[in-house]
Enzyme design. Structure first.
Site, PDB file in Angstrom:
ATOM      1  N   CYS A 194     -38.523  35.454  20.506  1.00 60.80           N
ATOM      2  CA  CYS A 194     -38.869  36.336  19.380  1.00 60.80           C
ATOM      3  C   CYS A 194     -40.058  35.800  18.597  1.00 60.80           C
ATOM      4  CB  CYS A 194     -37.675  36.515  18.450  1.00 60.80           C
ATOM      5  SG  CYS A 194     -36.365  37.454  19.232  1.00 60.80           S
ATOM      6  N   HIS A 195     -39.968  34.577  18.141  1.00 63.94           N
ATOM      7  CA  HIS A 195     -41.048  34.042  17.316  1.00 63.94           C
ATOM      8  C   HIS A 195     -41.498  32.666  17.779  1.00 63.94           C
ATOM      9  CE1 HIS A 195     -38.639  36.909  14.923  1.00 63.94           C
ATOM     10  NE2 HIS A 195     -39.814  37.435  14.738  1.00 63.94           N
TER      11      HIS A 195
END
Lengths: 181, 416
Positions: free
Chosen positions: A145-146
């Site tokens: 995701c990040h």
């Protein structure tokens, strides 16, 4: 009112203020105590809290393999670490880590690392459990995701996550059977 | 205040006891509106129509939807396949959300360009920002309801934002979820709130309109209405202009609903939610992308969350940050240039929010985020000290009629 003396009048006003303040205070307490059940009903219910423990049989988990089990609606990662992975985890210098923790404080049996498989940044499930997954720069897990990188001990090494992957409370019921929660 | 005269005896009887017809006559018929409004002033009424469309289609959808983790996804698929016209209603609702945001964003940038937030319209602006916040909360919770992969992981990521709050963060997240992860309790409460918040929005919209009608619309040159020669009655002039704009809007909207219904969506949301597998690339709906880019630009969890919420919070205080007494950008040559830079900056942030958080994208996100805050916190208060504004016209009529007599418009109004 005009017939009464000034002191009498002030005394009445003082009484009246007291009555007003105490009325507001009681109404406030009443409103707050009625609001609490309405707010608290959003917290986990008794049946949700009751789903607290899961048992895992590790006997079929070969060295280098990993399994994911569901505990409290979340994935729990169990990885049977190779000797090299254990060595990496134990020898990594903890001084420059964001959330310094020794590998020995994170495992019961150094062969098995047990982690809550939820990225501590914003709750995604990191990759690294399947053989084909991207495992990140430190070979443990990688959150797509990040972009948080975790090492073989599930410690945060790079990326936005603030803390290491959580270790759930668990115990070994036998050499190859663990109970989580 | 014009005293309405009604011929119909029933209307007369009712109006004497409940002056609803006088009210409508006053606020929708005679309501004096600046005569120089351009098409950017259509977007307020369009937003209202979008809200009503969302509420009507939403109520109908809720009659066929099941808010349970085991049935939600299937009930949405049933709406798409089996419920009579279900596909149409859902596609209107789904695309309606995007179009609502398009309209509202244009409405907001209109306000920024023409200084519509300045005295005496500060509260009007603040109520507008409040509507935006409520819309965001409603849209976010609505997106969770189909219980697809993006629904689930979007909900997980966004609710986890609150875990960044020191000390009580984790307890707040558990409270929001009603469990230890996004689950059935979460879905149920989101459905309940998604149903009720639009009606809260209607309430704030009414306040927004009351505040608007207190001083009337701002206008492209941003100077106050001096008298009846500067205005036209709302009906028929602006009802017809709004209706024409609505026709254009509905044409584009219908094209999206019928020909590109999934253009603004994400294919992963047609996969049922799986709490054990995160999709490789999570992106929010397009209307959240600029804020998402700001969140990811800050290399710290709490910092990112604070900057993201700050990017909306700053909008509340714009009326006091902008120190210039000139409203319209038409008379502010430097402000005008920066307005377009801000617009480009927001579009860039939107693009960056959709890109993976790595390499050049991270650097660009940081620059764009810095500019966003620079624009409001530094440029707005300081620019008036540097900028030389152009001379303002004497009245709205002056540039519109360029010297000719305003008598015709005036005479028409008197006749009514």
């Amino acid at each position: 009112m005009s017939t009464k003396s000034k002191t009498k009048n002030n005394k009445d006003e003082g009484k009246r203020d007291f009555l007003m303040v105490s009325t507001y205070a009681m109404a406030g307490i009443g409103a707050a105590s009625f609001a609490w059940p309405l707010i608290d009903q959003m917290n986990p219910a008794a049946d949700t809290l009751a789903l607290a423990s899961t048992e895992i049989d590790l006997s079929s988990l070969e060295e280098g393999q990993a399994i994911t089990v569901k505990w409290r609606g979340k994935p729990v990662f169990v990885r049977h670490r190779t000797a090299e992975e254990i060595k990496n985890a134990q020898e990594a210098s903890i001084d420059d880590m964001r959330d310094p923790e020794k590998d020995s404080d994170r495992v019961t049996n150094e062969k098995y690392i047990v982690l809550v498989g939820v990225c501590t940044h914003l709750g995604c499930v990191p990759l690294g459990q399947k053989s084909g997954d991207v495992k990140g720069q430190y070979g443990g897990w990688f959150c797509p995701c990040h972009g948080s990188h975790y090492d073989h001990s599930g410690r945060i090494r790079k990326g936005p996550a603030p803390t290491n992957l959580a270790v759930p409370s668990y115990e070994f019921l036998s050499d190859t059977l663990i109970k989580i929660g | 205040m014009s005293k309405a005269k009604f011929k119909n005896p029933v209307v007369k009887w009712i109006d004497h006891r409940l002056p609803i017809f006088s009210f409508m006559d006053h606020e929708l018929n005679h309501y004096p509106t600046p005569k120089n409004l351009n098409y950017f002033w259509n977007f307020g009424s369009l937003a209202g129509i979008a809200l009503v469309t969302m509420i009507i289609t939403g109520i109908v959808l809720s009659m066929n939807y099941t808010a349970h983790v085991d049935y939600a996804f299937d009930s949405v698929e049933r709406i798409m396949r089996d419920v009579n016209h279900g596909w149409l209603i859902r596609y209107i609702h789904m695309n309606g959300a995007s179009f609502f945001f398009i309209v509202v964003y244009i409405h907001i940038f209109r306000g920024l360009y023409y200084g519509s937030y300045k005295a005496p319209r500060e509260l009007l602006w603040i109520l507008g920002v409040l509507i935006l916040l409520l819309m965001m909360a409603t849209a976010f919770m609505g997106y969770v309801l189909p219980w697809g992969q993006m629904s689930f992981w979007g909900a997980t990521v966004i609710t986890n934002l609150f875990s960044a709050i020191p000390l009580v963060g984790e307890s707040i997240v558990t409270w929001l979820w009603g469990g230890f992860s996004v689950d059935n309790s979460t879905l149920n409460r989101f459905f309940s709130l998604h149903f009720v918040l639009p009606f809260v929005i209607v309430g704030v919209v009414i306040l927004h309109l009351v505040a608007l009608h207190r001083f009337g619309s701002n206008n492209p040159i941003g100077i106050d209405v001096k008298g009846t020669q500067d205005t036209l009655p709302f009906n028929p002039y602006y009802t017809i202009k709004d209706l024409f704009g609505l026709g254009v809007f509905l044409t584009i909207f219908a094209a999206a609903v019928f020909f590109f219904p999934n253009f603004m969506g994400h294919p992963d949301n047609y996969i049922e939610a799986n709490p054990m597998v995160t999709p490789a690339h999570i992106v929010p709906e397009w209307y959240f992308l600029p804020f998402y880019a700001i969140l990811r630009a800050i290399p710290d969890k709490l910092g990112g969350v604070l900057f993201m919420f700050g990017s909306i919070a700053v909008l509340f205080v714009i009326p006091w940050l902008d120190r210039s007494s000139v409203r319209s950008s038409q008379f502010r040559p430097i402000f005008k240039i920066f307005f377009w830079i801000l617009l480009a900056d927001c579009v860039l942030l939107g693009y960056l929010g959709a890109m993976p958080a790595e390499g050049i994208y991270v650097i660009l996100s940081r620059i764009a985020t810095a500019y966003y805050f620079f624009h409001f916190l530094i440029l707005f208060p300081l620019l008036p000290y540097i900028e030389k504004t152009k001379p303002l016209p004497i009245s709205i009529s002056e540039p519109v009629l360029s010297g000719s007599s305003p008598a015709s418009a005036f005479a028409f109004r008197e006749k009514k």
